[in-house]
Design a protein around this motif. Structure first.
Motif, PDB file in Angstrom:
ATOM      1  N   UNK A  95       4.200  -4.060   4.868  1.00 15.88           N
ATOM      2  CA  UNK A  95       2.785  -3.986   4.489  1.00 15.88           C
ATOM      3  C   UNK A  95       2.602  -4.923   3.299  1.00 15.88           C
ATOM      4  N   UNK A  96       1.786  -5.951   3.455  1.00 14.09           N
ATOM      5  CA  UNK A  96       1.620  -6.963   2.407  1.00 14.09           C
ATOM      6  C   UNK A  96       1.186  -6.277   1.101  1.00 14.09           C
ATOM      7  N   UNK A  97       0.107  -5.521   1.171  1.00 14.49           N
ATOM      8  CA  UNK A  97      -0.219  -4.611   0.064  1.00 14.49           C
ATOM      9  C   UNK A  97       0.417  -3.276   0.435  1.00 14.49           C
ATOM     10  N   UNK A  98       1.420  -2.843  -0.333  1.00 19.77           N
ATOM     11  CA  UNK A  98       2.155  -1.632   0.061  1.00 19.77           C
ATOM     12  C   UNK A  98       1.224  -0.429   0.221  1.00 19.77           C
ATOM     13  N   UNK A  99       1.594   0.440   1.131  1.00 19.32           N
ATOM     14  CA  UNK A  99       0.758   1.620   1.368  1.00 19.32           C
ATOM     15  C   UNK A  99       0.656   2.456   0.106  1.00 19.32           C
ATOM     16  N   UNK A 100       1.727   2.460  -0.702  1.00 18.00           N
ATOM     17  CA  UNK A 100       1.707   3.236  -1.949  1.00 18.00           C
ATOM     18  C   UNK A 100       0.712   2.654  -2.955  1.00 18.00           C
ATOM     19  N   UNK A 101       0.278   1.397  -2.702  1.00 15.86           N
ATOM     20  CA  UNK A 101      -0.686   0.761  -3.609  1.00 15.86           C
ATOM     21  C   UNK A 101      -2.065   0.671  -2.950  1.00 15.86           C
ATOM     22  N   UNK A 102      -2.247   1.421  -1.895  1.00 15.64           N
ATOM     23  CA  UNK A 102      -3.563   1.469  -1.245  1.00 15.64           C
ATOM     24  C   UNK A 102      -3.710   0.530  -0.057  1.00 15.64           C
ATOM     25  N   UNK A 103      -2.612  -0.171   0.324  1.00 11.83           N
ATOM     26  CA  UNK A 103      -2.681  -1.073   1.468  1.00 11.83           C
ATOM     27  C   UNK A 103      -2.887  -0.306   2.768  1.00 11.83           C
ATOM     28  N   UNK A 104      -3.675  -0.883   3.666  1.00 13.75           N
ATOM     29  CA  UNK A 104      -3.989  -0.174   4.903  1.00 13.75           C
ATOM     30  C   UNK A 104      -3.090  -0.629   6.032  1.00 13.75           C
ATOM     31  N   UNK A 105      -2.968   0.262   7.003  1.00 19.41           N
ATOM     32  CA  UNK A 105      -2.161  -0.039   8.178  1.00 19.41           C
ATOM     33  C   UNK A 105      -3.054  -0.730   9.212  1.00 19.41           C
ATOM     34  N   UNK A 121      11.159  -6.964  -1.798  1.00 14.71           N
ATOM     35  CA  UNK A 121       9.746  -6.849  -2.179  1.00 14.71           C
ATOM     36  C   UNK A 121       9.421  -5.427  -2.614  1.00 14.71           C
ATOM     37  N   UNK A 122       9.945  -4.473  -1.863  1.00 22.32           N
ATOM     38  CA  UNK A 122       9.733  -3.080  -2.232  1.00 22.32           C
ATOM     39  C   UNK A 122       8.264  -2.721  -2.314  1.00 22.32           C
ATOM     40  N   UNK A 123       7.886  -2.054  -3.385  1.00 17.71           N
ATOM     41  CA  UNK A 123       6.501  -1.586  -3.540  1.00 17.71           C
ATOM     42  C   UNK A 123       5.660  -2.523  -4.392  1.00 17.71           C
ATOM     43  N   UNK A 124       6.098  -3.770  -4.503  1.00 19.67           N
ATOM     44  CA  UNK A 124       5.366  -4.691  -5.382  1.00 19.67           C
ATOM     45  C   UNK A 124       4.356  -5.537  -4.612  1.00 19.67           C
ATOM     46  N   UNK A 125       3.395  -6.061  -5.343  1.00 15.75           N
ATOM     47  CA  UNK A 125       2.403  -6.973  -4.767  1.00 15.75           C
ATOM     48  C   UNK A 125       2.968  -8.387  -4.816  1.00 15.75           C
ATOM     49  N   UNK A 126       2.509  -9.252  -3.927  1.00 16.54           N
ATOM     50  CA  UNK A 126       3.011 -10.625  -3.881  1.00 16.54           C
ATOM     51  C   UNK A 126       2.809 -11.331  -5.224  1.00 16.54           C
ATOM     52  N   UNK A 127       1.651 -11.126  -5.831  1.00 24.96           N
ATOM     53  CA  UNK A 127       1.346 -11.787  -7.103  1.00 24.96           C
ATOM     54  C   UNK A 127       2.334 -11.378  -8.189  1.00 24.96           C
ATOM     55  N   UNK A 128       2.855 -10.180  -8.093  1.00 24.24           N
ATOM     56  CA  UNK A 128       3.775  -9.674  -9.122  1.00 24.24           C
ATOM     57  C   UNK A 128       5.148 -10.330  -9.047  1.00 24.24           C
ATOM     58  N   UNK A 129       5.499 -10.843  -7.861  1.00 21.14           N
ATOM     59  CA  UNK A 129       6.826 -11.449  -7.719  1.00 21.14           C
ATOM     60  C   UNK A 129       6.737 -12.938  -7.364  1.00 21.14           C
ATOM     61  N   UNK A 130       5.526 -13.466  -7.345  1.00 19.82           N
ATOM     62  CA  UNK A 130       5.354 -14.899  -7.106  1.00 19.82           C
ATOM     63  C   UNK A 130       5.624 -15.340  -5.684  1.00 19.82           C
TER      64      UNK A 130
END
Ligand SMILES: [Zn+2]
Length: 173
Positions: A95-105, A121-130
């Motif tokens: 999930x590009x935006x993790x479900x734990x961060x409100x990302x939808x399926x 990547x885990x539960x992080x957003x793309x912007x957070x890890x570049x």
């Protein structure tokens, strides 16, 4: 496995059949060749160019085609089993935006990813890890359901399906 795309008399895509089945349709004058390959197929009495796309001579009524269900198999097929982050073979769904961060399926938030990238990547957003996406995830049109699951998708089908194959995009990079 080599397949042939079958179009309705109206040019609407209908299904994919084994190439030999398409040859039988042509020889029985139930279908006409639309796109042919260079190779020849031989039967006991005929030699015929391999059919890549054929069109039925008579129009067949088709039921309403629903949207493609969001399944693991369909997502991997849409993304050609390539990790959207590193382009290696993908076996997992991220999930590009993790479900734990409100990302939808939904189609626009799910991508094929390799287990390694998915874990990193885990539960992080793309912007957070570049990181960035190598392609934007979209909902495939219903016609693409016809070819999902075919290991070898013929590029000559794309203009009849109204959809540019992500395989071509991935291999061009
Ligand atoms: Zn990866």
């Amino acid at each position: 496995m080599a397949g042939t795309l079958v179009l309705n008399a109206s040019y609407e895509p209908l299904c994919v059949v084994p190439m030999r089945r398409a040859v039988v349709l042509i020889l029985a004058e139930k279908a006409v060749m639309v796109e042919a390959g260079d190779e020849l197929m031989h039967s006991a009495t005929h030699a015929i160019q391999v059919p890549r796309v054929v069109r039925l001579c008579r129009y067949v009524r088709v039921p309403y085609r629903r949207q493609i269900p969001l399944t693991r198999r369909a997502i991997l097929a849409r993304d050609a089993h390539r990790c959207v982050y590193c382009a290696l073979r993908a076996d997992t769904i991220d999930h590009v935006i993790p479900r734990s961060r409100g990302g939808r399926n939904e189609w626009t938030n799910v991508v094929a990813a390799c287990a390694r990238c998915n874990h990193r990547k885990g539960d992080r957003l793309l912007a957070e890890i570049g990181w960035s996406l190598s392609r934007v995830p979209v909902q495939p049109p219903p016609t693409v359901a016809l070819v999902l699951g075919w290991a070898k998708r013929d590029p000559t089908w794309d203009r009849y399906l109204g959809y540019e194959s992500p395989i071509a995009e991935a291999s061009a990079s």
